[in-house]
Write a protein that holds these residues in place. Structure first.
Motif, PDB file in Angstrom:
ATOM      1  N   PRO A  78     -48.026 -43.538 -56.349  1.00 47.00           N
ATOM      2  CA  PRO A  78     -47.571 -42.163 -55.812  1.00 47.00           C
ATOM      3  C   PRO A  78     -46.140 -42.097 -55.356  1.00 47.00           C
ATOM      4  CG  PRO A  78     -49.804 -42.488 -55.066  1.00 47.00           C
ATOM      5  CD  PRO A  78     -49.304 -43.769 -55.716  1.00 47.00           C
ATOM      6  N   VAL A  79     -45.708 -43.295 -54.534  1.00 46.31           N
ATOM      7  CA  VAL A  79     -44.532 -43.508 -54.301  1.00 46.31           C
ATOM      8  C   VAL A  79     -43.390 -43.595 -55.171  1.00 46.31           C
ATOM      9  CG1 VAL A  79     -44.081 -46.081 -54.083  1.00 46.31           C
ATOM     10  CG2 VAL A  79     -43.095 -44.565 -52.162  1.00 46.31           C
ATOM     11  N   SER A  80     -43.838 -43.804 -56.527  1.00 43.70           N
ATOM     12  CA  SER A  80     -42.849 -43.957 -57.414  1.00 43.70           C
ATOM     13  C   SER A  80     -42.851 -42.733 -58.327  1.00 43.70           C
ATOM     14  CB  SER A  80     -43.351 -44.905 -58.449  1.00 43.70           C
ATOM     15  OG  SER A  80     -44.674 -44.882 -58.998  1.00 43.70           O
ATOM     16  N   ALA A  81     -43.523 -41.624 -57.740  1.00 45.73           N
ATOM     17  CA  ALA A  81     -43.563 -40.407 -58.563  1.00 45.73           C
ATOM     18  C   ALA A  81     -42.303 -39.592 -58.084  1.00 45.73           C
ATOM     19  CB  ALA A  81     -44.685 -39.755 -58.374  1.00 45.73           C
ATOM     20  N   GLY A 122     -47.513 -36.466 -46.852  1.00 47.01           N
ATOM     21  CA  GLY A 122     -48.093 -37.528 -46.294  1.00 47.01           C
ATOM     22  C   GLY A 122     -48.961 -38.411 -47.384  1.00 47.01           C
ATOM     23  N   TRP A 123     -49.197 -37.758 -48.413  1.00 45.14           N
ATOM     24  CA  TRP A 123     -49.859 -38.449 -49.434  1.00 45.14           C
ATOM     25  C   TRP A 123     -49.008 -39.358 -50.205  1.00 45.14           C
ATOM     26  CZ3 TRP A 123     -49.153 -38.041 -55.150  1.00 45.14           C
ATOM     27  CH2 TRP A 123     -50.071 -38.715 -55.962  1.00 45.14           C
ATOM     28  N   ARG A 124     -47.710 -38.991 -50.240  1.00 47.45           N
ATOM     29  CA  ARG A 124     -46.921 -39.942 -51.023  1.00 47.45           C
ATOM     30  C   ARG A 124     -46.128 -40.958 -49.656  1.00 47.45           C
ATOM     31  NH1 ARG A 124     -40.833 -39.901 -52.119  1.00 47.45           N
ATOM     32  NH2 ARG A 124     -40.568 -40.545 -54.110  1.00 47.45           N
ATOM     33  N   LEU A 125     -45.895 -40.524 -48.565  1.00 45.72           N
ATOM     34  CA  LEU A 125     -45.741 -41.467 -47.636  1.00 45.72           C
ATOM     35  C   LEU A 125     -46.539 -42.786 -47.521  1.00 45.72           C
ATOM     36  CD1 LEU A 125     -43.080 -41.428 -45.875  1.00 45.72           C
ATOM     37  CD2 LEU A 125     -44.407 -40.447 -44.333  1.00 45.72           C
ATOM     38  N   THR A 126     -48.136 -42.131 -47.736  1.00 42.33           N
ATOM     39  CA  THR A 126     -48.858 -43.319 -47.332  1.00 42.33           C
ATOM     40  C   THR A 126     -48.910 -44.422 -48.436  1.00 42.33           C
ATOM     41  OG1 THR A 126     -50.580 -41.478 -46.554  1.00 42.33           O
ATOM     42  CG2 THR A 126     -51.394 -43.715 -47.195  1.00 42.33           C
ATOM     43  N   SER A 127     -48.298 -44.001 -49.510  1.00 39.18           N
ATOM     44  CA  SER A 127     -48.119 -45.015 -50.419  1.00 39.18           C
ATOM     45  C   SER A 127     -47.191 -46.043 -50.278  1.00 39.18           C
ATOM     46  CB  SER A 127     -48.165 -44.365 -51.965  1.00 39.18           C
ATOM     47  OG  SER A 127     -47.875 -45.267 -52.979  1.00 39.18           O
ATOM     48  N   PHE A 128     -46.054 -45.622 -49.909  1.00 34.33           N
ATOM     49  CA  PHE A 128     -44.725 -46.285 -49.288  1.00 34.33           C
ATOM     50  C   PHE A 128     -45.394 -47.240 -47.929  1.00 34.33           C
ATOM     51  CE2 PHE A 128     -41.425 -46.787 -46.069  1.00 34.33           C
ATOM     52  CZ  PHE A 128     -40.517 -47.362 -46.746  1.00 34.33           C
ATOM     53  N   VAL A 129     -45.982 -46.591 -47.191  1.00 34.88           N
ATOM     54  CA  VAL A 129     -46.459 -47.277 -45.831  1.00 34.88           C
ATOM     55  C   VAL A 129     -47.372 -48.691 -46.283  1.00 34.88           C
ATOM     56  CG1 VAL A 129     -47.842 -47.266 -43.941  1.00 34.88           C
ATOM     57  CG2 VAL A 129     -46.279 -45.436 -44.355  1.00 34.88           C
ATOM     58  N   PHE A 130     -48.207 -48.221 -47.037  1.00 35.00           N
ATOM     59  CA  PHE A 130     -49.229 -49.251 -47.700  1.00 35.00           C
ATOM     60  C   PHE A 130     -48.364 -50.470 -48.472  1.00 35.00           C
ATOM     61  CE2 PHE A 130     -50.660 -50.848 -51.997  1.00 35.00           C
ATOM     62  CZ  PHE A 130     -51.742 -51.454 -51.554  1.00 35.00           C
ATOM     63  N   VAL A 131     -47.283 -50.227 -49.201  1.00 40.56           N
ATOM     64  CA  VAL A 131     -46.566 -51.349 -49.868  1.00 40.56           C
ATOM     65  C   VAL A 131     -45.873 -52.144 -48.755  1.00 40.56           C
ATOM     66  CG1 VAL A 131     -44.795 -51.859 -51.208  1.00 40.56           C
ATOM     67  CG2 VAL A 131     -46.253 -49.748 -51.901  1.00 40.56           C
ATOM     68  N   VAL A 132     -45.337 -51.374 -47.796  1.00 48.98           N
ATOM     69  CA  VAL A 132     -44.569 -52.469 -46.605  1.00 48.98           C
ATOM     70  C   VAL A 132     -45.661 -53.212 -45.899  1.00 48.98           C
ATOM     71  CG1 VAL A 132     -43.126 -52.225 -44.583  1.00 48.98           C
ATOM     72  CG2 VAL A 132     -42.862 -50.496 -46.753  1.00 48.98           C
ATOM     73  N   TYR A 133     -46.770 -52.419 -45.490  1.00 48.18           N
ATOM     74  CA  TYR A 133     -47.640 -53.334 -44.928  1.00 48.18           C
ATOM     75  C   TYR A 133     -48.279 -54.399 -45.529  1.00 48.18           C
ATOM     76  CZ  TYR A 133     -48.518 -50.566 -40.352  1.00 48.18           C
ATOM     77  OH  TYR A 133     -48.209 -50.141 -39.073  1.00 48.18           O
ATOM     78  N   LEU A 134     -48.572 -54.326 -46.747  1.00 43.54           N
ATOM     79  CA  LEU A 134     -48.932 -55.334 -47.730  1.00 43.54           C
ATOM     80  C   LEU A 134     -48.095 -56.392 -47.734  1.00 43.54           C
ATOM     81  CD1 LEU A 134     -51.552 -55.487 -49.643  1.00 43.54           C
ATOM     82  CD2 LEU A 134     -49.866 -55.047 -51.289  1.00 43.54           C
ATOM     83  N   ALA A 135     -46.762 -56.292 -47.656  1.00 40.67           N
ATOM     84  CA  ALA A 135     -45.614 -57.066 -47.570  1.00 40.67           C
ATOM     85  C   ALA A 135     -45.866 -57.956 -46.174  1.00 40.67           C
ATOM     86  CB  ALA A 135     -44.254 -56.563 -47.832  1.00 40.67           C
ATOM     87  N   GLY A 136     -46.061 -57.011 -45.241  1.00 42.28           N
ATOM     88  CA  GLY A 136     -46.137 -57.598 -43.712  1.00 42.28           C
ATOM     89  C   GLY A 136     -47.162 -58.543 -43.843  1.00 42.28           C
TER      90      GLY A 136
END
Length: 327
Positions: A109-112, A163-177
């Protein structure tokens, strides 16, 4: 850039600096000047009005409505995105088989393209009984609704898209954290007997605090600049119920009265608000990083033979925390 090869560095930087000057710094300076004038797009003449535009902004009911809508939009997008994104990151850490495919699916979603996403959601929330969402609620016995044409639902639907698209971005950053947390910290927590939810509360979340603050600040700044989804889905309606600050600036400057001077003043206020949020986030982020560093150092210095209770010293836990957590 002095010394041997300095001109090469300058040559490589010049295109980027030129683009930054022409497309960012230059327009920003022009806009800052225009904010103190009564300039319109319909005529070449203008007069200097000083702070009149800023004073008008504080008494403009439409601008006030857009500020309220934007703040509500931020709450409806940032809070759920951070919570759900963290939950997804924690959940995918537990997955063994198919982890890569799952992470890819959650990242898509964040890449769309945001406009394309908005068009898809406009189709889903079509007001006719054959619309996807109306069809689904019809199976549940509810009546079809004009989701984007109702004052009570237009902004939440727009927030759902963002929020649907933003959740994807948050997921990626938290995964890195989560990946960056040393295994030694969890080993130290195991020595203390801290497992399950207690480990999440006393170890994982404190170590992720800098990431959380970054995400809260960054996503808030992003949502304050929301425009595309509003323009595609609702055009700010009905009755301005979904008009955000940036969309109102667009309306003032490029439609209707074409008051580019007043629009520039509103944009200046928005920039000042973003700068203030950035400063607060910087202070909170520095404190969170210092606290996380203390936890990291304590956990890293405590091996399997360490003393019980020391693993969580950085978060204020005493020697008795192991027994409490175990209970």
């Amino acid at each position: 850039m002095a010394g041997v090869g300095g001109w090469r560095v300058g040559a490589l930087l010049f295109p980027a600096l030129l683009g930054l000057t022409v497309f960012v710094l230059g327009p920003a300076l022009v806009s800052a000047f225009t904010a103190g004038t009564d300039k319109t797009l319909t005529g070449p003449s203008f007069q200097w009005v000083g702070t009149a535009n800023l004073r008008e902004a504080f008494h403009d009911p439409d601008f006030g409505k857009s500020v309220v809508n934007t703040l509500l939009y931020c709450v409806l997008t940032v809070v759920p995105a951070v919570v759900v994104g963290l939950a997804l990151a924690l959940a995918t850490q537990k997955v063994v088989r198919g982890r890569g495919a799952l992470r890819l699916a959650l990242f898509l979603p964040v890449s769309a393209n945001l406009v394309a996403i908005a068009v898809v959601f406009a189709y889903m929330f079509d007001p006719s009984p054959k619309g996807l969402v109306n069809t689904f609620i019809g199976w549940l016995g509810a009546q079809p609704r004009n989701w984007l044409g109702d004052e009570s639902t237009s902004l939440p639907v727009v927030a759902l898209v963002g929020g649907w698209r933003l959740t994807s971005f948050v997921f990626v950053v938290y995964l890195a954290g989560l990946t960056a947390i040393p295994a030694s910290v969890y080993e130290a927590a195991d020595v203390d007997g801290i497992r399950g939810f207690a480990r999440l509360r006393h170890v994982t979340l404190p170590l992720l605090a800098p990431t959380t603050i970054f995400l809260a600040v960054f996503t808030t700044i992003l949502t304050l600049q929301t425009f595309e989804t509003v323009a595609v889905l609702t055009d700010g309606g009905p009755f301005r119920s979904s008009a955000t600050i940036v969309y109102y600036i667009f309306e003032v400057g490029f439609t209707g009265s074409f008051r580019i001077g007043y629009a520039s003043a509103l944009a200046l206020l928005l920039i000042l608000g973003i700068v203030l949020i950035g400063i607060v986030g910087s202070v909170l982020g520095r404190r969170a990083r210092e606290r996380a560093a203390r936890i990291d150092e304590t956990g890293a210095g405590l091996g399997a033979d360490g003393d019980p209770g020391l693993a969580l010293a950085g978060v204020g836990a005493g020697p008795g925390i192991a027994a409490e957590a175990a209970r």
